[in-house]
Design a protein around this motif. Structure first.
Motif, PDB file in Angstrom:
ATOM      1  N   VAL A  51       0.876  -1.179   0.000  1.00 14.70           N
ATOM      2  CA  VAL A  51       0.000   0.000   0.000  1.00 14.70           C
ATOM      3  C   VAL A  51       0.911   1.226   0.000  1.00 14.70           C
ATOM      4  CG1 VAL A  51      -1.723   1.308   1.287  1.00 14.70           C
ATOM      5  CG2 VAL A  51      -1.839  -1.193   1.247  1.00 14.70           C
ATOM      6  N   VAL A  52       0.719   2.090  -0.995  1.00 14.36           N
ATOM      7  CA  VAL A  52       1.526   3.306  -1.126  1.00 14.36           C
ATOM      8  C   VAL A  52       0.584   4.492  -1.262  1.00 14.36           C
ATOM      9  CG1 VAL A  52       3.277   4.507  -2.486  1.00 14.36           C
ATOM     10  CG2 VAL A  52       3.361   2.012  -2.295  1.00 14.36           C
ATOM     11  N   VAL A  53       0.840   5.513  -0.443  1.00 10.17           N
ATOM     12  CA  VAL A  53       0.015   6.719  -0.435  1.00 10.17           C
ATOM     13  C   VAL A  53       0.903   7.926  -0.705  1.00 10.17           C
ATOM     14  CG1 VAL A  53      -1.372   8.235   1.049  1.00 10.17           C
ATOM     15  CG2 VAL A  53      -1.717   5.771   1.134  1.00 10.17           C
ATOM     16  N   ASN A  54       0.382   8.849  -1.512  1.00 11.83           N
ATOM     17  CA  ASN A  54       1.042  10.129  -1.747  1.00 11.83           C
ATOM     18  C   ASN A  54       0.088  11.228  -1.307  1.00 11.83           C
ATOM     19  OD1 ASN A  54       2.002   8.189  -4.063  1.00 11.83           O
ATOM     20  ND2 ASN A  54       3.635   9.665  -3.726  1.00 11.83           N
ATOM     21  N   VAL A  55       0.637  12.204  -0.559  1.00 10.25           N
ATOM     22  CA  VAL A  55      -0.163  13.347  -0.097  1.00 10.25           C
ATOM     23  C   VAL A  55       0.599  14.637  -0.354  1.00 10.25           C
ATOM     24  CG1 VAL A  55      -1.338  12.005   1.715  1.00 10.25           C
ATOM     25  CG2 VAL A  55       0.724  13.306   2.273  1.00 10.25           C
ATOM     26  N   THR A  56      -0.147  15.734  -0.427  1.00 13.66           N
ATOM     27  CA  THR A  56       0.480  17.050  -0.520  1.00 13.66           C
ATOM     28  C   THR A  56       0.930  17.459   0.881  1.00 13.66           C
ATOM     29  OG1 THR A  56      -1.553  18.279  -0.094  1.00 13.66           O
ATOM     30  CG2 THR A  56      -1.074  17.703  -2.407  1.00 13.66           C
ATOM     31  N   GLN A  57       1.603  18.599   0.967  1.00 16.69           N
ATOM     32  CA  GLN A  57       2.068  19.059   2.281  1.00 16.69           C
ATOM     33  C   GLN A  57       0.922  19.470   3.170  1.00 16.69           C
ATOM     34  OE1 GLN A  57       2.287  22.449   3.513  1.00 16.69           O
ATOM     35  NE2 GLN A  57       1.316  23.331   1.737  1.00 16.69           N
ATOM     36  N   GLY A  74      -7.767  -8.425   3.891  1.00 18.93           N
ATOM     37  CA  GLY A  74      -9.119  -8.232   4.417  1.00 18.93           C
ATOM     38  C   GLY A  74      -9.380  -6.749   4.560  1.00 18.93           C
ATOM     39  N   SER A  75     -10.640  -6.389   4.629  1.00 17.35           N
ATOM     40  CA  SER A  75     -10.997  -4.971   4.600  1.00 17.35           C
ATOM     41  C   SER A  75     -10.481  -4.191   5.812  1.00 17.35           C
ATOM     42  CB  SER A  75     -12.506  -4.803   4.453  1.00 17.35           C
ATOM     43  OG  SER A  75     -13.179  -5.365   5.565  1.00 17.35           O
ATOM     44  N   ASP A  76     -10.548  -4.760   7.005  1.00 19.96           N
ATOM     45  CA  ASP A  76     -10.096  -4.041   8.205  1.00 19.96           C
ATOM     46  C   ASP A  76      -8.600  -3.786   8.172  1.00 19.96           C
ATOM     47  OD1 ASP A  76     -12.658  -3.925   9.193  1.00 19.96           O
ATOM     48  OD2 ASP A  76     -12.403  -5.581  10.611  1.00 19.96           O
ATOM     49  N   ARG A  77      -7.829  -4.813   7.868  1.00 21.15           N
ATOM     50  CA  ARG A  77      -6.368  -4.657   7.841  1.00 21.15           C
ATOM     51  C   ARG A  77      -5.926  -3.796   6.659  1.00 21.15           C
ATOM     52  NH1 ARG A  77      -3.909 -10.278   8.056  1.00 21.15           N
ATOM     53  NH2 ARG A  77      -1.953  -9.122   7.930  1.00 21.15           N
ATOM     54  N   LEU A  78      -6.634  -3.890   5.537  1.00 20.04           N
ATOM     55  CA  LEU A  78      -6.313  -3.031   4.389  1.00 20.04           C
ATOM     56  C   LEU A  78      -6.588  -1.562   4.736  1.00 20.04           C
ATOM     57  CD1 LEU A  78      -5.421  -2.578   1.495  1.00 20.04           C
ATOM     58  CD2 LEU A  78      -7.764  -3.123   0.763  1.00 20.04           C
ATOM     59  N   ALA A  79      -7.717  -1.310   5.369  1.00 15.12           N
ATOM     60  CA  ALA A  79      -8.041   0.060   5.793  1.00 15.12           C
ATOM     61  C   ALA A  79      -6.977   0.587   6.745  1.00 15.12           C
ATOM     62  CB  ALA A  79      -9.421   0.109   6.438  1.00 15.12           C
ATOM     63  N   ALA A  80      -6.552  -0.231   7.689  1.00 15.62           N
ATOM     64  CA  ALA A  80      -5.512   0.180   8.640  1.00 15.62           C
ATOM     65  C   ALA A  80      -4.197   0.457   7.916  1.00 15.62           C
ATOM     66  CB  ALA A  80      -5.329  -0.879   9.716  1.00 15.62           C
ATOM     67  N   ALA A  81      -3.886  -0.345   6.917  1.00 13.62           N
ATOM     68  CA  ALA A  81      -2.656  -0.149   6.146  1.00 13.62           C
ATOM     69  C   ALA A  81      -2.714   1.168   5.368  1.00 13.62           C
ATOM     70  CB  ALA A  81      -2.425  -1.322   5.205  1.00 13.62           C
ATOM     71  N   ILE A  82      -3.870   1.493   4.829  1.00 15.51           N
ATOM     72  CA  ILE A  82      -4.021   2.759   4.102  1.00 15.51           C
ATOM     73  C   ILE A  82      -3.828   3.935   5.050  1.00 15.51           C
ATOM     74  CG2 ILE A  82      -5.662   4.215   2.849  1.00 15.51           C
ATOM     75  CD1 ILE A  82      -6.822   1.569   1.676  1.00 15.51           C
ATOM     76  N   VAL A  83      -4.434   3.864   6.212  1.00 16.77           N
ATOM     77  CA  VAL A  83      -4.288   4.934   7.204  1.00 16.77           C
ATOM     78  C   VAL A  83      -2.822   5.055   7.640  1.00 16.77           C
ATOM     79  CG1 VAL A  83      -4.911   5.657   9.551  1.00 16.77           C
ATOM     80  CG2 VAL A  83      -6.678   4.826   7.980  1.00 16.77           C
ATOM     81  N   GLU A  84      -2.173   3.928   7.867  1.00 14.54           N
ATOM     82  CA  GLU A  84      -0.755   3.942   8.265  1.00 14.54           C
ATOM     83  C   GLU A  84       0.109   4.564   7.171  1.00 14.54           C
ATOM     84  OE1 GLU A  84       2.824   0.709   9.106  1.00 14.54           O
ATOM     85  OE2 GLU A  84       0.754   0.045   9.311  1.00 14.54           O
ATOM     86  N   ALA A  85      -0.112   4.168   5.930  1.00 20.22           N
ATOM     87  CA  ALA A  85       0.667   4.721   4.820  1.00 20.22           C
ATOM     88  C   ALA A  85       0.407   6.223   4.668  1.00 20.22           C
ATOM     89  CB  ALA A  85       0.337   3.988   3.522  1.00 20.22           C
ATOM     90  N   ALA A  86      -0.843   6.639   4.866  1.00 19.74           N
ATOM     91  CA  ALA A  86      -1.182   8.064   4.774  1.00 19.74           C
ATOM     92  C   ALA A  86      -0.478   8.863   5.871  1.00 19.74           C
ATOM     93  CB  ALA A  86      -2.689   8.250   4.852  1.00 19.74           C
ATOM     94  N   ALA A  87      -0.429   8.312   7.070  1.00 22.83           N
ATOM     95  CA  ALA A  87       0.265   8.996   8.174  1.00 22.83           C
ATOM     96  C   ALA A  87       1.757   9.124   7.875  1.00 22.83           C
ATOM     97  CB  ALA A  87       0.039   8.246   9.485  1.00 22.83           C
ATOM     98  N   ARG A  88       2.341   8.076   7.329  1.00 22.56           N
ATOM     99  CA  ARG A  88       3.766   8.137   6.958  1.00 22.56           C
ATOM    100  C   ARG A  88       3.995   9.165   5.851  1.00 22.56           C
ATOM    101  NH1 ARG A  88       5.400   1.687   7.191  1.00 22.56           N
ATOM    102  NH2 ARG A  88       5.309   1.571   9.469  1.00 22.56           N
TER     103      ARG A  88
END
Length: 121
Positions: A51-57, A74-88
């Motif tokens: 899971v890779v997320v890109n965000v602006t500043q 699974g949906s719960d762990r995937l959602a958590a991974a997205i949130v974790e990647a977004a935070a990073r």
């Protein structure tokens, strides 16, 4: 004397002219900084890079890549991974923006590296 239409025209005073040139140079640098900050983009990964997320500043999501293998989480762990990647990604963007600003605030009251003893009271 400078005209109101051109505040940076030569004033006839060498010191004042130098100050105007320095101010104009600093203003141009700050405008360039603003443009560079506007283009900052942070990147964050989670789930072993699946899971890779890109965000602006500002934290706005501008990219999301989910490897098909991540769907097995699974949906719960995937959602958590997205949130974790977004935070990073947000931390990455924040650091990049901070690195861009650092030379402009070094030695000023905005400089977080100064100790309390060095700050004027």
């Amino acid at each position: 004397m400078t005209s109101p239409a051109d505040p940076f025209a030569a004033a006839g005073d060498q010191e004042l002219d130098r100050l105007f040139r320095d101010f104009q140079r600093d203003l141009t640098a700050l405008e360039g900084l603003r443009d560079r900050i506007d283009s900052v983009e942070g990147r964050g990964e989670a789930a072993d890079g699946r899971v890779v997320v890109n965000v602006t500043q500002t934290g706005m999501l501008v990219g999301l890549t989910i490897d098909p293998r991540a769907l097995r989480l699974g949906s719960d762990r995937l959602a958590a991974a997205i949130v974790e990647a977004a935070a990073r990604a947000a931390r990455d963007a924040e650091q990049e923006a901070s690195d861009l600003v650092a030379p402009f605030v070094a030695g000023t009251l905005l400089d977080g590296d100064r100790t309390d003893e060095a700050r004027p009271r």
